[in-house]
Design an enzyme around this catalytic site. Structure first.
Site, mmCIF file in Angstrom:
data_model
loop_
_atom_site.group_PDB
_atom_site.id
_atom_site.type_symbol
_atom_site.label_atom_id
_atom_site.label_comp_id
_atom_site.label_asym_id
_atom_site.label_seq_id
_atom_site.Cartn_x
_atom_site.Cartn_y
_atom_site.Cartn_z
ATOM 1 N N GLY A 36 0.590 -1.048 -0.050
ATOM 2 C CA GLY A 36 -0.167 0.171 0.016
ATOM 3 C C GLY A 36 0.885 1.410 -0.013
ATOM 4 N NE ARG A 41 4.555 2.781 12.659
ATOM 5 C CZ ARG A 41 3.918 3.824 11.756
ATOM 6 N NH1 ARG A 41 4.252 5.112 11.564
ATOM 7 N NH2 ARG A 41 2.955 3.672 11.341
ATOM 8 C CD1 TRP A 99 -4.223 -1.674 16.087
ATOM 9 C CD2 TRP A 99 -3.494 -1.049 14.066
ATOM 10 N NE1 TRP A 99 -3.569 -2.565 15.711
ATOM 11 C CE2 TRP A 99 -2.882 -2.473 14.452
ATOM 12 C CE3 TRP A 99 -3.143 -0.512 12.958
ATOM 13 C CZ2 TRP A 99 -1.939 -2.852 13.373
ATOM 14 C CZ3 TRP A 99 -2.249 -1.154 11.953
ATOM 15 C CH2 TRP A 99 -1.845 -2.533 12.293
ATOM 16 C CB CYS A 115 1.749 -6.926 9.244
ATOM 17 S SG CYS A 115 0.793 -5.686 10.286
ATOM 18 C CG HIS A 174 8.687 -3.838 10.389
ATOM 19 N ND1 HIS A 174 7.876 -4.892 9.852
ATOM 20 C CD2 HIS A 174 7.609 -3.075 10.724
ATOM 21 C CE1 HIS A 174 6.498 -4.529 9.799
ATOM 22 N NE2 HIS A 174 6.290 -3.535 10.613
ATOM 23 C CB CYS A 232 4.331 -4.476 6.330
ATOM 24 S SG CYS A 232 2.718 -3.704 7.267
#
Length: 776
Positions: free
Chosen positions: A449, A532, A578, A661, A712, A744
Site C-alpha cells: 500500500g 515506531r 488501533w 502483518c 521493518h 507490509c
C-alpha cells in the site's frame, strides 16, 4: 495503609524524545554517548513524574531503547550466534537483533548482513516484542553489567527507590521459539535459565532492592501441561533464596487466571500477586481465596490499555473487596498493566475539545488517579472529597453527552440483512472473471500500500494542517507525488499498482478524521515497536461516513496508470483495535458501524473504476481473546461478519484483497478463510515457511501473498534471498495461487532501499515465471 504502584511507564518521553534520539543514532547523527545520556535523562524524568504524583511504588527496568523482551535476550546471553560473530558494540548488537544490520566491507572491517529477529504482537495489544530465538544446547549467562541492577542504582542515586521489573522465566521461554534448523522446545531450557535469575535477584538484593516485580503474563493463556507445571518448581527455587533475594511480586495482566488458580495456590511462598481487574473483575474473589495467609494482593484497577478516566467509585469498591478480606496492609492499588500502552500526558493536548478532554486520562494523569484511590481506601472517601466529586461529574457528563449517540446510525444498523454479508458468487466464479478482466501474469507482484513518506511530504502536510497552503495547492502536491509513485512502479515492473498514500498520516487516523464519532490528539503517541510510534484516534460516539474518503486520489492514480490500480482501505477491526475504543458499548457494535462506513467507500471505489480493492486487517489476530472458548468464538464471528459486510457489495469481477502483518495465523485460520477475500497477503519473511502448511492442510483455495522480505528493517534482501523464500513457499502453495509482495507497507523506509529491494523482488518473480513457463 494501602500503597499505590505502577507496573511500568511509557518510554518515549513527552515529545517522543527517545524516538528522535534512537533514529538520530541509527542515522549517524548522534553519538552513542549522547544516546545513552538521553536515555538516562528520560528515566530520571519519568521516575520524578511518578514520585511527584505521590506514587508509592515506582518501577525501574521498564525503560528500553527498543523492546523489553529484547533487553532480556541480551541480559541472559541468549543472543543468537549470527549476531555475536561480528563483534559489534553491545548496543549495536542489540539494535541488530531488533531491526537488522547491513553495512558494506570497509578498510575498518568486513561486511555485515544480518536480518532482524522475528517480531510479533505482545498478547492482544498493538505493541510488538522481539521473540527470544533459542538454540539446541542453549547456554545462558548473566550480562556482566546487568541492566536491571544498573537502572535500580541509577534511580537510587536520583533519590527514588524503585521496584525493578523483570519478565519471568516461564513467560520468557514460552514467548520464545527455536531458531531455524533447531529443535529445542524452549520450556525445556528452564532449569538452565533459573540460575541466571537467581544470580540476578541476588545482585538486586545486594544493590538494595527490597521487592522485584516479576511478570508472568502467560498465566492468562490456556497453557500446555508442561508449561503450566513449570511454575511451581521454578518459583520454589526462586523463593528458596530467602533473604538473599528481594521479595517477589508475581504479576499477571491482560486476562484472568482463574483457570490456572491451582498454579497460584502453589505460589504462596511469594510476597505478592498482581491481577488485572480492569479486564477481568470477576476473578477478584477467587484469587483472594487462593492467597496464602500472609500474601499481599496488588489490585489493578487503573486501566493500562485505554485512555478513559477511571471511575473512582467503582475502582474503590473493587479495592475494598480486597481490603475487607485481607486488611489494608496486604493490598496494593495498581495500574492493571504497564502504562506503556497509554500516551504520556493529557497536558500536551491544547486543541482537544474541552468536553471530551474531561473524559480522558493518560499516563501522568493515571499516576495521580492511583494515589487518589489509595488515599480514599486508606483514609476514607471524605479525605479526597473534591477529587471524588469532580470525577463523578466527569463520568456522568460523558454518559449523558449527545456526542455519543446518533439515532441515524442505529437505524441503519437495524436494517442490515443476511444478504449484505455475502459476495454474489463463490470464489471459482469470481476469480475466473477477475483473471479475464485484470489479465495478470503468474506470480503477480504488488506492494502492500504505502510508499516512503519523505520529509517533503510531511512538510507539505504540516503546512496544509497549519493553513499555510491552500487545499488546492496541497492537492496539486499530492497529485505530483502520485505521478512519481506510478512512474516508479512502471519502471520497477510491478503488476498491480498502488497510489502510495502520500496524503495519509496514519492508516487509522486518516480514516477516523473523515468519519463522525472520532476525536484526535496532537501528542498522544504510543509505542508500537522500536522507535515506531502511533497516535491512535479515540472513538467517542457512533460512527458514520459523511462523504467519500479515498476515491479522489485512487481515481486520479488509475487515470494515469497502465496497470490495475489497487484501492487501499483499513478494515473495520483494525480501525477499531488501533483506536482507543469506547468502553460504554460492546466492540462488536462499534465494528459494525465502521463496516457500514467502509462498505459505502468500497462501493464508491468500484464505481470510480477501481477493480482491485485491499481492505487491511492486520489487527484481526490482535483482537482474538487470549483463551479458547465461547468468547473467542463470539469475537471471530462478529469480526468476520464486520469484514464481509464492508466488502460484499461489489461485483464478482472486482478483486478483494486483505493483509495481515505479524499474525500467528495458525490458531485462527478458520476465520481467515471465512473472510472470503480473493487474495490474502501476510507477513512471513521472518517466519518459518513451514507455517504455510496450514494453507495446505486446510485446502485453502484462494490466492495468497506471503511477504518475501522484511520492511521493518532498512536491510536490502538480495535477489537470491527472495528466490529462496519463494522456493520455500512453493513447497506449500501452488504457483497459480502465489503472489509476490513485501511483508507490509513501505511508509517508514527510504526510497533507495525501497527501489533496490523491489527490483530484487520483481526479478525473482520474473525468474519463476520463466521457470514455470518452460515447465508447461
Amino acid at each position: 495503609m494501602v500503597q499505590s504502584s505502577i507496573l511500568g511507564f511509557p518510554r518515549m518521553g513527552v515529545n517522543r524524545d527517545l524516538k528522535k534520539a534512537t533514529e538520530a543514532y541509527w542515522a549517524g547523527k548522534l553519538s552513542q554517548e549522547d544516546l545513552l545520556a538521553e536515555g538516562k535523562r528520560l528515566r530520571a524524568e519519568h521516575w520524578k513524574i511518578q514520585k511527584d504524583a505521590g506514587v508509592d511504588i515506582i518501577s525501574s527496568n521498564d525503560f528500553s531503547y527498543y523492546d523489553h523482551v529484547l533487553d532480556h535476550i541480551q541480559l541472559f546471553g541468549a543472543t543468537p550466534p549470527r549476531y555475536t560473530q561480528h563483534n559489534l558494540d553491545p548496543i549495536d548488537e542489540f539494535f541488530a537483533m531488533g531491526r537488522g544490520h547491513q553495512k558494506p566491507q570497509t578498510d575498518k572491517g568486513p561486511a555485515v548482513d544480518v536480518p532482524s529477529l522475528e517480531m510479533v504482537k505482545w498478547f492482544d495489544s498493538n505493541y510488538h516484542y522481539v521473540k527470544p530465538t533459542l538454540q539446541d544446547g542453549q547456554k545462558f549467562k548473566l550480562n556482566a553489567n546487568p541492566k536491571p541492577v544498573a537502572e535500580f542504582l541509577e534511580a537510587k542515586e536520583a533519590g527514588v527507590v524503585t521496584r525493578p521489573v523483570l519478565l519471568g522465566p516461564v513467560s520468557f521461554l514460552t514467548l520464545g521459539k527455536a531458531d531455524r534448523g533447531q529443535k529445542v522446545d524452549p520450556i525445556d531450557l528452564l532449569q538452565d535459565l533459573l540460575p541466571v535469575y537467581e544470580e540476578l535477584l541476588t545482585k538486586l538484593k545486594e544493590a538494595g532492592a527490597e521487592t522485584v516485580q516479576i511478570d508472568e503474563p502467560v498465566l492468562v493463556f490456556d497453557l500446555p501441561p508442561r508449561v503450566k507445571n513449570s511454575f511451581k518448581p521454578a518459583y520454589e527455587k526462586l523463593g528458596n533464596l530467602g533473604d538473599k533475594a528481594p521479595k517477589l511480586v508475581f504479576a499477571t495482566y491482560f486476562g484472568d487466571i482463574v483457570h490456572n488458580i491451582d498454579v497460584l495456590q502453589s505460589l504462596q511462598n511469594l510476597y505478592a500477586i498482581h491481577i488485572d481487574v480492569v479486564r477481568n473483575p470477576e476473578q477478584l474473589e477467587t484469587v483472594i481465596g487462593a492467597l496464602g495467609p500472609k500474601q499481599t494482593l496488588s489490585v489493578g484497577v487503573v486501566d493500562g490499555r485505554n485512555i478513559w478516566k477511571t471511575n473512582f467509585k467503582k475502582a474503590i469498591e473493587k479495592v475494598e473487596v480486597a481490603t475487607q478480606k485481607l486488611g489494608k496492609d496486604r493490598v496494593l492499588v495498581a495500574s492493571s498493566s504497564s502504562l506503556l500502552h497509554t500516551p504520556h500526558t493529557l497536558a500536551s493536548e491544547k486543541k482537544l475539545d474541552e468536553e471530551v478532554k474531561d473524559w480522558f486520562s493518560f499516563a501522568c494523569e493515571k499516576a495521580k488517579e492511583l494515589t487518589i484511590i489509595a488515599k480514599a481506601v486508606t483514609d476514607g472517601p471524605a479525605s479526597v472529597r473534591d477529587e471524588m466529586e469532580a470525577n463523578a461529574k466527569s463520568i456522568e457528563a460523558r454518559a449523558t453527552s449527545k456526542r455519543t449517540n446518533d439515532p441515524k446510525v442505529k437505524e441503519r444498523q437495524a436494517k442490515i440483512t443476511d444478504e449484505m454479508f455475502e459476495r454474489k458468487s463463490p470464489f471459482p466464479t469470481r476469480i475466473a472473471q477477475q483473471q479475464s478482466s485484470l489479465n495478470l501474469p503468474m506470480f503477480p507482484t504488488t506492494t502492500i500500500g504505502s510508499f516512503p513518506q519523505t520529509k517533503e511530504i510531511r512538510l507539505q502536510r504540516n503546512k496544509f494542517t497549519k493553513g499555510e497552503i491552500t487545499a488546492e495547492e496541497y492537492g496539486k502536491f499530492i497529485e505530483k507525488e502520485i505521478q512519481e509513485v506510478v512512474k516508479i512502479q512502471e519502471e520497477l515492473g510491478l503488476d498491480v499498482y498502488v497510489h502510495g498514500e502520500p496524503e495519509r498520516n496514519d492508516m487509522v487516523q486518516y480514516f477516523g478524521e473523515r468519519l463522525t464519532g472520532y476525536v484526535f490528539t496532537t501528542h498522544a503517541w504510543v509505542q508500537s515497536y522500536g522507535s515506531r510510534c502511533v497516535r491512535p484516534p479515540i472513538i467517542v460516539g457512533d460512527i458514520s461516513r459523511p462523504e467519500a474518503m479515498t476515491v479522489k486520489e485512487s481515481k486520479y492514480a488509475a487515470s494515469i496508470s497502465n496497470k490495475p490500480m489497487k484501492g487501499m482501505l483499513t478494515g473495520p477491526i483494525t480501525c477499531l483495535r488501533w483506536s482507543f475504543p469506547r468502553d460504554d458499548i460492546h466492540q462488536s457494535e462499534q465494528a459494525q458501524q465502521l463496516a457500514l462506513a467502509l462498505r459505502d467507500e468500497v462501493i464508491d471505489l468500484e464505481a470510480a473504476g477501481i477493480f482491485v480493492i485491499q481492505v487491511d486487517e492486520p489487527a484481526l489476530r490482535e483482537g482474538l481473546p487470549l483463551r479458547s472458548g465461547l468468547a473467542r468464538e463470539d469475537y471471530l464471528s462478529w469480526a468476520v461478519k464486520s469484514f464481509r459486510l464492508s466488502v460484499a457489495g461489489v461485483k464478482d469481477s472486482t478483486q478483494i484483497h486483505s493483509h495481515f502483518c505479524y499474525s500467528e495465523f495458525q490458531d485462527f485460520f478458520s476465520a481467515i478463510a471465512a473472510l472470503d477475500a480473493d487474495v490474502l497477503s501476510i507477513e512471513n519473511s521472518k517466519s518459518d515457511a513451514k507455517l504455510l502448511k496450514v494453507f495446505v492442510d486446510e485446502a485453502y483455495p484462494r490466492h495468497i501473498g506471503p511477504g518475501v522480505y522484511d520492511i521493518h528493517s532498512p536491510r536490502i534482501p538480495s535477489e537470491q534471498e527472495v528466490k529462496d523464500r519463494v522456493q520455500e513457499m512453493l513447497e506449500f502453495l501452488s504457483p497459480e495461487q502465489l503472489w509476490i509482495d513485501p511483508d507490509c507497507g513501505l511508509k517508514t523506509r527510504q526510497w533507495p532501499e525501497t527501489k533496490a529491494a523491489l527490483t530484487n523482488m520483481v526479478n525473482a518473480a520474473k525468474f519463476f515465471r520463466a521457470k514455470y513457463a518452460k515447465a508447461s
